[in-house]
Design an enzyme around this catalytic site. Structure first.
Site, short mmCIF file in Angstrom:
data_model
loop_
_atom_site.label_atom_id
_atom_site.label_comp_id
_atom_site.label_asym_id
_atom_site.label_seq_id
_atom_site.Cartn_x
_atom_site.Cartn_y
_atom_site.Cartn_z
N ASP A 61 0.86 -1.19 0.00
CA ASP A 61 0.00 0.00 0.00
C ASP A 61 0.90 1.24 0.00
OD1 ASP A 61 -1.59 2.14 0.63
OD2 ASP A 61 -2.53 1.21 2.39
N LEU A 82 2.38 7.28 -9.14
CA LEU A 82 1.18 7.17 -9.98
C LEU A 82 0.05 6.43 -9.27
CD1 LEU A 82 2.95 6.01 -13.28
CD2 LEU A 82 2.25 8.31 -12.74
N SER A 84 -3.06 5.44 -7.53
CA SER A 84 -4.37 6.00 -7.14
C SER A 84 -5.43 5.43 -8.06
CB SER A 84 -4.39 7.53 -7.29
OG SER A 84 -5.70 8.02 -7.02
N TYR A 156 -10.96 12.44 -4.76
CA TYR A 156 -9.90 12.41 -5.79
C TYR A 156 -9.36 13.81 -6.04
CZ TYR A 156 -7.66 11.16 -10.24
OH TYR A 156 -6.75 10.94 -11.25
N LYS A 160 -5.67 15.15 -4.82
CA LYS A 160 -4.63 15.49 -5.81
C LYS A 160 -4.15 16.92 -5.56
CE LYS A 160 -4.31 11.79 -8.58
NZ LYS A 160 -3.09 10.97 -8.63
N THR A 186 -7.04 10.08 -20.71
CA THR A 186 -6.12 9.22 -21.48
C THR A 186 -6.82 7.89 -21.75
OG1 THR A 186 -4.32 10.29 -20.32
CG2 THR A 186 -3.79 8.25 -21.46
N ARG A 197 -14.92 4.31 -17.07
CA ARG A 197 -14.76 5.58 -17.80
C ARG A 197 -15.36 5.46 -19.20
NH1 ARG A 197 -8.75 7.15 -15.85
NH2 ARG A 197 -8.66 4.90 -15.66
N1 UDP Z 1 -19.67 9.29 -19.51
C1 UDP Z 1 -20.76 8.89 -20.29
N2 UDP Z 1 -21.06 7.56 -20.34
C2 UDP Z 1 -20.33 6.62 -19.70
C3 UDP Z 1 -19.22 7.03 -18.92
C4 UDP Z 1 -18.93 8.38 -18.84
O1 UDP Z 1 -21.45 9.71 -20.92
O2 UDP Z 1 -20.67 5.43 -19.82
C5 UDP Z 1 -19.33 10.73 -19.47
C6 UDP Z 1 -19.09 11.30 -18.08
O3 UDP Z 1 -20.31 11.71 -17.49
C7 UDP Z 1 -18.16 12.44 -18.39
C8 UDP Z 1 -17.36 11.96 -19.59
O4 UDP Z 1 -18.10 10.89 -20.15
O5 UDP Z 1 -18.88 13.59 -18.76
C9 UDP Z 1 -15.98 11.45 -19.21
O6 UDP Z 1 -16.14 10.58 -18.12
P1 UDP Z 1 -14.99 9.66 -17.56
O7 UDP Z 1 -15.57 8.85 -16.45
O8 UDP Z 1 -14.34 8.92 -18.67
O9 UDP Z 1 -13.88 10.65 -17.00
P2 UDP Z 1 -13.87 12.07 -16.28
O10 UDP Z 1 -13.28 12.97 -17.30
O11 UDP Z 1 -15.26 12.49 -15.92
O12 UDP Z 1 -13.01 11.89 -15.08
#
Ligand code: UDP
Length: 322
Positions: A61, A82, A84, A156, A160, A186, A197
Site C-alpha cells: 500500500d 502514480l 491512485s 480524488y 490530488k 487518457t 470511464r
Molecule cells: N460518460 C458517459 N457515459 C459513460 C461514462 C462516462 O457519458 O458510460 C461521461 C461522463 O459523465 C463524463 C465523460 O463521459 O462527462 C468522461 O467521463 P470519464 O468517467 O471517462 O472521466 P472524467 O473525465 O469524468 O473523469
C-alpha cells in the site's frame, strides 16, 4: 538525464498508466521497482515487465512509508508516484484509499526522500481534475480551478490538490527536485473493461451491440490523449533537467463532446446499437481542454497518434476483453 542504469520506483505499477511507464523505462535500460496494492491495478498489465530481470514487483500500500516496503539497500534515483484509483465510479467506491494514497502517500514518499535520499527526483501524477469544472478554456497551469471541496469527486480532486501542495512544500521549503504532471483524459490498451470511464464503457457496449450510455445530454467535452503519447510526456518531464519544480499539463488539445465520441465509436465498431441517455453524475465537469504550450516549449513534447488511429489500437485491445 537518461534513465539508462537508473533505479526508478513506480507506484501504481500494475495500473493502466503505471504499467506502461514501467515498460518504457525498462526499454530505456532502467532498473524498475514497481509497487502496487492491486486494489485497482491488475498484475496481468505487468506480464511483459515481469519477464525482465531488471524489474522487481512489490505488493504494498503506497500510502504507507516506503521504508515499510522498499529494501533498505534500494535508493531510487527517480520516483514516479502514480498510485491512485482514477476512474470516477471506482475512486468513489474506494474514497479513503484514494485520498490516503494521494495525500499521505505523497507525504510519505517525499519525507523518505528528504530524510534518506535527497538526490532523488520525484514526479507526482496529478490530474486535470484539479481544475474542477473550469471557468477558463483552455486550462493553463496557472489557473487555480473551480473545485467542489466536498462533493462526490472530492476524494480524488481534493487529494490530488493536497498532493500538489505537499510537492510544493518539499520543493520550495526543503529544496527537493519535484515535478507535477497534470494528466488529462487518457485512453488505450490495458484500461480495465470494468473501469467505468467513457471510452472503455462505449467500446465494450459497442462490441456487445448494447446501447451506449450517454450521461447527461452528451454536450460536455473531454480531450482524449492516446496512452503512448501521454507516457512519453511523463517520461520527458522526469528526464528534462530544466523541468525541476515545474507543473505541466499533458493531454490532447483536441476537444470532443461525449456525443461526438459516441458517434465515432459507433462508426469505428460498425455497431448498430442505440444510445441511452442517463442522468449526469453530480459535479461532472462541463468541459476540459488543456493548454499544452508549456509541455511543448519546456519538454519538446508533441502528439504523435491521432484520435482515429488511437481508437483503432484501443479497439483491437478491447476486442480481446469481450
Ligand atoms: N460518460 C458517459 N457515459 C459513460 C461514462 C462516462 O457519458 O458510460 C461521461 C461522463 O459523465 C463524463 C465523460 O463521459 O462527462 C468522461 O467521463 P470519464 O468517467 O471517462 O472521466 P472524467 O473525465 O469524468 O473523469
Amino acid at each position: 538525464m537518461e534513465y539508462t542504469n537508473k533505479t526508478v520506483l513506480v507506484t501504481g505499477a500494475a495500473g493502466f498508466l503505471g504499467s506502461h511507464v514501467c515498460d518504457r523505462l525498462l526499454e530505456q535500460g532502467a532498473h524498475v521497482i514497481g509497487v502496487d496494492s492491486l486494489i485497482t491495478g491488475r498484475k496481468e498489465n505487468l506480464s511483459s515487465a515481469l519477464s525482465r530481470t531488471t524489474f522487481t514487483f512489490i505488493e504494498a500500500d503506497c500510502s504507507t512509508s516506503p521504508r515499510s516496503y522498499l529494501p533498505a539497500t534500494v535508493k531510487p534515483d527517480v520516483i514516479f508516484h502514480l498510485a491512485s484509483p482514477a476512474s470516477p465510479p471506482i475512486y468513489q467506491q474506494f474514497p479513503i484509499d484514494t485520498y490516503l494514497v494521494n495525500a499521505l502517500g505523497t507525504h510519505q514518499l517525499l519525507q523518505y526522500l528528504l530524510t534518506e535520499n535527497r538526490q532523488g527526483r520525484f514526479i507526482f501524477a496529478s490530474t486535470s481534475e484539479v481544475y474542477g469544472d473550469p471557468k477558463e478554456r483552455p486550462q493553463k497551469e496557472s489557473y487555480w480551478g473551480n473545485v467542489n471541496p466536498n462533493g462526490v469527486r472530492s476524494c480524488y480532486d481534493e487529494s490530488k490538490r493536497f498532493g500538489e501542495m505537499v510537492c510544493g512544500v518539499h520543493s520550495r521549503d526543503f529544496g527537493l527536485d519535484v515535478r507535477i504532471v497534470r494528466i488529462f483524459n487518457t485512453y488505450g490498451p490495458r484500461m480495465s473493461p470494468l473501469d467505468g470511464r467513457v471510452i472503455p464503457n462505449f467500446m465494450m457496449q459497442a462490441l456487445k451491440n448494447e446501447p451506449l450510455t450517454i450521461y447527461g445530454d452528451g454536450t460536455q467535452t473531454r480531450s482524449f490523449c492516446y496512452v503512448d503519447d501521454l507516457i512519453r510526456g511523463i517520461l520527458l518531464l522526469g528526464s528534462t533537467d530544466s523541468a525541476k519544480n515545474e507543473t505541466v499539463n499533458i493531454g490532447s488539445p483536441t476537444e470532443k463532446t461525449v456525443n461526438e465520441l459516441a458517434e465515432m465509436i459507433q462508426a469505428a465498431t460498425h455497431a448498430t446499437g442505440e444510445y441511452v441517455y442517463k442522468p449526469l453524475p453530480s459535479d461532472d465537469p462541463t468541459q476540459r481542454l488543456p493548454d499544452i504550450s508549456k509541455a511543448v516549449s519546456l519538454l519538446g513534447w508533441k502528439l504523435e497518434i491521432d484520435f482515429p488511429t488511437g481508437l483503432e489500437k484501443t479497439l483491437e485491445y478491447f476486442k480481446t476483453q469481450v
